[in-house]
Design a protein around this motif. Structure first.
Motif, PDB file in Angstrom:
ATOM      1  N   PRO A 129      38.986  54.502  55.908  1.00  0.00           N
ATOM      2  CA  PRO A 129      39.274  53.588  54.542  1.00  0.00           C
ATOM      3  C   PRO A 129      40.722  53.416  54.235  1.00  0.00           C
ATOM      4  N   ARG A 130      41.022  52.137  53.628  1.00  0.00           N
ATOM      5  CA  ARG A 130      42.159  51.757  52.994  1.00  0.00           C
ATOM      6  C   ARG A 130      42.075  51.260  51.611  1.00  0.00           C
ATOM      7  N   GLN A 131      43.121  51.604  50.782  1.00  0.00           N
ATOM      8  CA  GLN A 131      43.162  51.200  49.294  1.00  0.00           C
ATOM      9  C   GLN A 131      43.379  50.010  49.291  1.00  0.00           C
ATOM     10  N   LEU A 132      42.409  49.015  48.540  1.00  0.00           N
ATOM     11  CA  LEU A 132      42.539  47.749  48.221  1.00  0.00           C
ATOM     12  C   LEU A 132      43.263  47.303  47.102  1.00  0.00           C
ATOM     13  N   THR A 133      43.167  48.016  45.897  1.00  0.00           N
ATOM     14  CA  THR A 133      43.762  47.506  44.714  1.00  0.00           C
ATOM     15  C   THR A 133      44.365  48.480  44.241  1.00  0.00           C
ATOM     16  N   LYS A 134      45.558  48.110  43.510  1.00  0.00           N
ATOM     17  CA  LYS A 134      46.601  49.060  42.601  1.00  0.00           C
ATOM     18  C   LYS A 134      46.529  48.662  40.947  1.00  0.00           C
ATOM     19  N   LEU A 135      45.607  48.248  40.509  1.00  0.00           N
ATOM     20  CA  LEU A 135      45.301  47.764  39.133  1.00  0.00           C
ATOM     21  C   LEU A 135      45.905  48.929  37.998  1.00  0.00           C
ATOM     22  N   ALA A 136      46.342  48.394  36.837  1.00  0.00           N
ATOM     23  CA  ALA A 136      46.836  49.056  35.887  1.00  0.00           C
ATOM     24  C   ALA A 136      45.919  49.873  35.461  1.00  0.00           C
ATOM     25  N   GLY A 137      44.623  49.476  35.338  1.00  0.00           N
ATOM     26  CA  GLY A 137      43.491  50.200  34.806  1.00  0.00           C
ATOM     27  C   GLY A 137      42.396  50.552  35.793  1.00  0.00           C
ATOM     28  N   GLU A 138      41.627  51.392  35.305  1.00  0.00           N
ATOM     29  CA  GLU A 138      40.568  51.833  36.142  1.00  0.00           C
ATOM     30  C   GLU A 138      39.266  51.090  36.478  1.00  0.00           C
ATOM     31  N   VAL A 139      39.015  50.799  37.650  1.00  0.00           N
ATOM     32  CA  VAL A 139      37.815  49.907  38.069  1.00  0.00           C
ATOM     33  C   VAL A 139      36.530  50.230  37.485  1.00  0.00           C
ATOM     34  N   ARG A 140      35.650  49.445  36.958  1.00  0.00           N
ATOM     35  CA  ARG A 140      34.536  49.673  36.302  1.00  0.00           C
ATOM     36  C   ARG A 140      33.535  49.234  37.217  1.00  0.00           C
ATOM     37  N   ASP A 141      33.544  48.319  37.860  1.00  0.00           N
ATOM     38  CA  ASP A 141      32.489  47.679  38.745  1.00  0.00           C
ATOM     39  C   ASP A 141      33.386  46.660  39.542  1.00  0.00           C
ATOM     40  N   LEU A 142      32.382  46.422  40.861  1.00  0.00           N
ATOM     41  CA  LEU A 142      32.779  45.436  42.001  1.00  0.00           C
ATOM     42  C   LEU A 142      31.791  44.865  42.525  1.00  0.00           C
ATOM     43  N   ALA A 143      31.905  43.533  43.220  1.00  0.00           N
ATOM     44  CA  ALA A 143      30.986  42.942  43.931  1.00  0.00           C
ATOM     45  C   ALA A 143      31.776  41.890  44.858  1.00  0.00           C
ATOM     46  N   TRP A 144      31.258  41.915  46.075  1.00  0.00           N
ATOM     47  CA  TRP A 144      31.578  40.898  47.059  1.00  0.00           C
ATOM     48  C   TRP A 144      31.317  39.412  46.822  1.00  0.00           C
ATOM     49  N   ALA A 145      32.238  38.436  47.253  1.00  0.00           N
ATOM     50  CA  ALA A 145      31.907  37.095  46.867  1.00  0.00           C
ATOM     51  C   ALA A 145      30.743  36.778  48.306  1.00  0.00           C
ATOM     52  N   PRO A 146      29.960  35.927  47.879  1.00  0.00           N
ATOM     53  CA  PRO A 146      29.042  35.648  49.213  1.00  0.00           C
ATOM     54  C   PRO A 146      29.663  35.229  50.302  1.00  0.00           C
ATOM     55  N   GLY A 148      32.483  36.469  51.549  1.00  0.00           N
ATOM     56  CA  GLY A 148      33.125  37.725  52.005  1.00  0.00           C
ATOM     57  C   GLY A 148      34.740  37.633  51.891  1.00  0.00           C
ATOM     58  N   LYS A 149      35.101  36.657  51.279  1.00  0.00           N
ATOM     59  CA  LYS A 149      36.680  36.524  51.511  1.00  0.00           C
ATOM     60  C   LYS A 149      37.299  37.189  50.041  1.00  0.00           C
ATOM     61  N   SER A 150      36.631  37.558  49.270  1.00  0.00           N
ATOM     62  CA  SER A 150      36.937  37.987  47.689  1.00  0.00           C
ATOM     63  C   SER A 150      36.105  38.908  47.309  1.00  0.00           C
ATOM     64  N   ILE A 151      36.673  39.966  46.466  1.00  0.00           N
ATOM     65  CA  ILE A 151      35.941  40.802  45.581  1.00  0.00           C
ATOM     66  C   ILE A 151      36.232  40.577  44.438  1.00  0.00           C
ATOM     67  N   ALA A 152      35.294  40.508  43.238  1.00  0.00           N
ATOM     68  CA  ALA A 152      35.432  40.407  41.906  1.00  0.00           C
ATOM     69  C   ALA A 152      35.347  42.005  41.408  1.00  0.00           C
ATOM     70  N   VAL A 153      36.339  42.241  40.522  1.00  0.00           N
ATOM     71  CA  VAL A 153      36.345  43.474  39.976  1.00  0.00           C
ATOM     72  C   VAL A 153      36.627  43.457  38.488  1.00  0.00           C
ATOM     73  N   VAL A 154      35.797  44.265  37.725  1.00  0.00           N
ATOM     74  CA  VAL A 154      36.150  44.531  36.279  1.00  0.00           C
ATOM     75  C   VAL A 154      36.983  45.685  36.075  1.00  0.00           C
ATOM     76  N   ALA A 155      38.077  45.834  35.602  1.00  0.00           N
ATOM     77  CA  ALA A 155      38.899  46.912  35.171  1.00  0.00           C
ATOM     78  C   ALA A 155      39.722  46.799  34.029  1.00  0.00           C
ATOM     79  N   GLY A 156      40.092  48.173  33.713  1.00  0.00           N
ATOM     80  CA  GLY A 156      41.013  48.031  32.291  1.00  0.00           C
ATOM     81  C   GLY A 156      42.217  47.530  32.379  1.00  0.00           C
ATOM     82  N   THR A 157      42.675  46.923  31.360  1.00  0.00           N
ATOM     83  CA  THR A 157      44.195  46.554  31.654  1.00  0.00           C
ATOM     84  C   THR A 157      44.958  47.050  30.474  1.00  0.00           C
ATOM     85  N   ASP A 158      44.768  46.275  29.444  1.00  0.00           N
ATOM     86  CA  ASP A 158      45.448  46.543  27.970  1.00  0.00           C
ATOM     87  C   ASP A 158      45.567  48.217  27.724  1.00  0.00           C
TER      88      ASP A 158
END
Length: 664
Positions: A129-146, A148-158
């Protein structure tokens, strides 16, 4: 006469008709013994399943308690759907969850806290495994684009803002969740949604060019039923409003041909208690259409929707009385058929590409949660896992579904968990367990509320092992029985619902099961209300346990994070209809309370704040009633820290033993 405990992290169809015969007596044939709290804390459950695109393998999350480390942990496992031994993919001291297959089935994205915070990691099918994101907030959900080149992520920010000198401004420091697009190759994050829009579920368009997402004006729980749908380009830009109307509009799912979006909705009504429906809307915009008007129950917005490959069918989950099932809706006609069967709970559905196969979890009163798979064309579930071998030899109290007539002739049903070693003709101490919600319900599951730690309130099978019969009624106001039944206690808390519960107890006494001189009652949240209400109406109970209960609806209105919940049940705020609130307040009848009572409450509960427990405690002290008040530091509406949760369980066993077994 009283005791208040501050716990630390290291502290300890007709009357008489049964709907089903005993559905479970023992998990295994080894040396028999009753369940203990230690056994209950070791039960593994499956919060999520993810079927591979070709349906050949199923990823699943195994969640369990590490009591020594005093934390919850979860790991990813993989099992072939045609048979074979499950394999643990990785071992983490913390939590690995939200597994997602890449469209080509070669890479697994998942969420992990193995480094810092909840972030997205990638694991090649046969790699590290390798880490993909280092967002400021925690990830809530994720899904691959059909594609396969991108992943959409819902994460906290503010991070919110303060008013200076450490002052917290109420409702002015929300932590919004936003939608990101992550480049898989580079790991670069692109924020897509506006700053002041709290994002929930989302879905990719089949061509990977757009995303549809649900959002509401703030993260506040009171705004959950004020959600809308919008569409945004995967490259960013201004969102386009798709569905904007009152109530819940959530769980969007793009059709295979890209022309239509399915979603779960109140169909234009902002109503806590109304049915939620399966609706569709043209992806380019237009009027939503309700496909499930004749389905008289809530379509599950948390379980997600799935289109068949030809776009003619949409699959969804929903409750049906004391069961949960998978349903299929024909898009053209709106006809709904049930796919799963049996008196049990089916959850966490995951579909292959084209939705020709489905993986899911089944649990029943005598069966802990297990992963299953089935072809949708010829539905025959096959079990893939055996998660709890440690329960072999643990004997469970047999669980029956029971039905009776309430005082006004309405038919009510619930569950009866018989004591281990039950003998017909003998009478047993009866503990009545009132559920929360009040629009929740007891289910034919391994425990009446389900097996996840968040579902645990009372150790039902442990109590059955100690010689108690446990009664779990679904009175009017419960979910699973249609909208009219769900709304039957509006402006009537403690009225018909109370009589439903009491008539159920009377029925079990008449049936020769319950000892009328050894009755107890317990409940959490709305169940805590019902328990407090009951001891102000009758002295038939020898002991009671009220967890995080609504004790004074009028003061609760000004304390809770969901005041609109009370608007739904009482129709208006307390200053407009004070008599309605007083009529349904346990505090109105506090002077009549004489039952020894255990109170349990999370210190940081914002749903039913601690002040509600304080009010009950003060009333019982004033009445010189035996009371024990346990407050759990740092805990919210549900006590989930493992050692504290174990204390909740053990304290209830000790409390009822003290008052119902004394001298016997």
């Amino acid at each position: 006469m009283s005791c208040r405990h501050w716990l630390r992290a290291g502290g300890a169809g007709l009357i008489g008709l049964c709907l089903a015969s005993m559905v479970g007596a023992a998990v295994g044939p080894a040396k028999a013994r009753p369940m203990t709290v230690a056994d209950l804390m070791k039960v593994r459950h499956v919060p999520e399943v993810c079927l591979s695109p070709d349906g050949a393998e199923a990823l699943y999350v195994v969640a369990e308690v590490d009591l020594k480390a005093n934390r919850h942990k979860s790991d990813l496992w993989l099992v072939p759907t045609k048979g074979g031994a499950p394999v643990q993919l990785m071992a983490s001291p913390g939590r690995d969850d939200l597994p997602r297959w890449s469209p080509d089935g070669k890479t697994i994205a998942f969420r992990s806290d193995r480094d810092e915070g909840q972030q997205v990691w990638l694991r090649p099918r046969d790699g590290e495994p390798r880490q993909l994101t280092k967002l400021a907030g925690e990830v809530r959900d994720l899904a691959w684009a059909p594609g396969g080149k991108s992943i959409a992520v819902v994460a906290g920010t503010d991070k919110g803002k303060k008013g200076g000198e450490g002052v917290r401004l109420v409702d002015q420091s929300p932590r919004f969740d936003r939608l990101y697009r992550i480049d898989v190759a580079e790991g670069k994050a692109h924020v897509l949604t506006p700053r002041k829009s709290h994002v929930g579920a989302f879905s990719w368009s089949p061509d990977s060019r757009h995303l549809v997402y649900a959002h509401r004006p703030s993260p506040r729980a009171d705004d959950v039923y004020h959600s809308e749908l919008s569409v945004i380009a995967a490259t960013g830009g201004k969102p386009r409003s798709l569905v904007r109307r009152p109530g819940l509009n959530a769980a969007p799912r793009w059709s295979p041909d890209g022309k239509t979006i399915a979603f779960v909705s109140h169909d234009g009504k902002a109503d806590w208690l109304a049915n939620t429906y399966l609706c569709v809307v043209p992806a380019e915009g237009g009027a939503p259409r309700n496909l499930s008007k004749t389905f008289d129950e809530k379509v599950d917005a948390t379980g997600g929707l799935a289109w068949s490959g030809d776009g003619k069918t949409i699959y969804f989950g929903a409750h049906e009385k004391m069961t949960t099932h998978l349903f299929a809706l024909a898009v053209e006609t709106g006809k709904v058929r049930r796919v799963t069967s049996g008196q049990r709970a089916h959850d966490h559905f995951s579909f292959s590409r084209g939705a020709d196969r489905v993986a899911f979890v089944i649990e029943a009163p005598a069966q802990p949660p297990e992963v299953h798979v089935a072809a949708l064309a010829d539905f025959a579930p096959r079990r893939l896992t055996a998660l709890n071998p440690q329960l072999t030899g643990v004997v469970l109290g047999a669980t029956e579904a029971v039905r009776w007539k309430s005082a006004d002739g309405k038919t009510i049903e619930g569950l009866l968990v018989k004591p281990v070693g039950y003998k017909a003709g003998a009478r047993y101490p009866l503990l009545t367990y009132a559920h929360g919600g009040p629009a929740l319900q007891f289910r034919l599951a391994f425990t009446p509320y389900g097996t996840s730690p968040q579902a645990q309130r009372y150790p039902v099978q442990v109590l059955a092992g100690q010689g108690y019969a446990v009664f779990c009624p679904n009175p009017r106001g419960s979910g699973g029985y249609g909208e009219a039944f769900r709304k039957a206690n509006v402006k009537d808390w403690g009225g018909g619902d109370y009589r439903d519960v009491q008539s159920g107890i009377d029925h079990l006494i008449e049936e020769g099961i319950a000892d009328r001189d050894r009755l107890g009652m317990m409940g959490w949240s709305y169940g805590g209300f019902m328990t407090a209400w009951s001891i102000g109406q009758t002295n038939r109970f020898k002991a009671a346990s009220a967890g995080a209960g609504v004790i004074n609806p009028a003061s609760f209105y000004g304390q809770t994070d969901i005041p609109s919940f009370l608007d739904a049940y009482f129709v208006a705020p307390p200053w407009e209809v004070p008599a309605v609130y007083a009529r349904s307040s346990p505090m109105t009848f506090a002077g009549k309370m004489k039952t020894p009572t255990l109170i349990q409450h999370g210190e940081k509960d914002v749903r039913v704040p601690l002040a509600q427990g304080d009010e009950l405690y003060r009333a019982l002290r004033k009445n010189r009633v035996a009371v024990e008040y346990a407050v759990y530091p740092g805990q919210g509406h549900v006590v989930t820290e493992p050692r504290m949760q174990a204390d909740v369980f053990r304290r209830n066993v000790r409390w009822f033993d003290k008052w119902l077994k004394k001298g016997r």
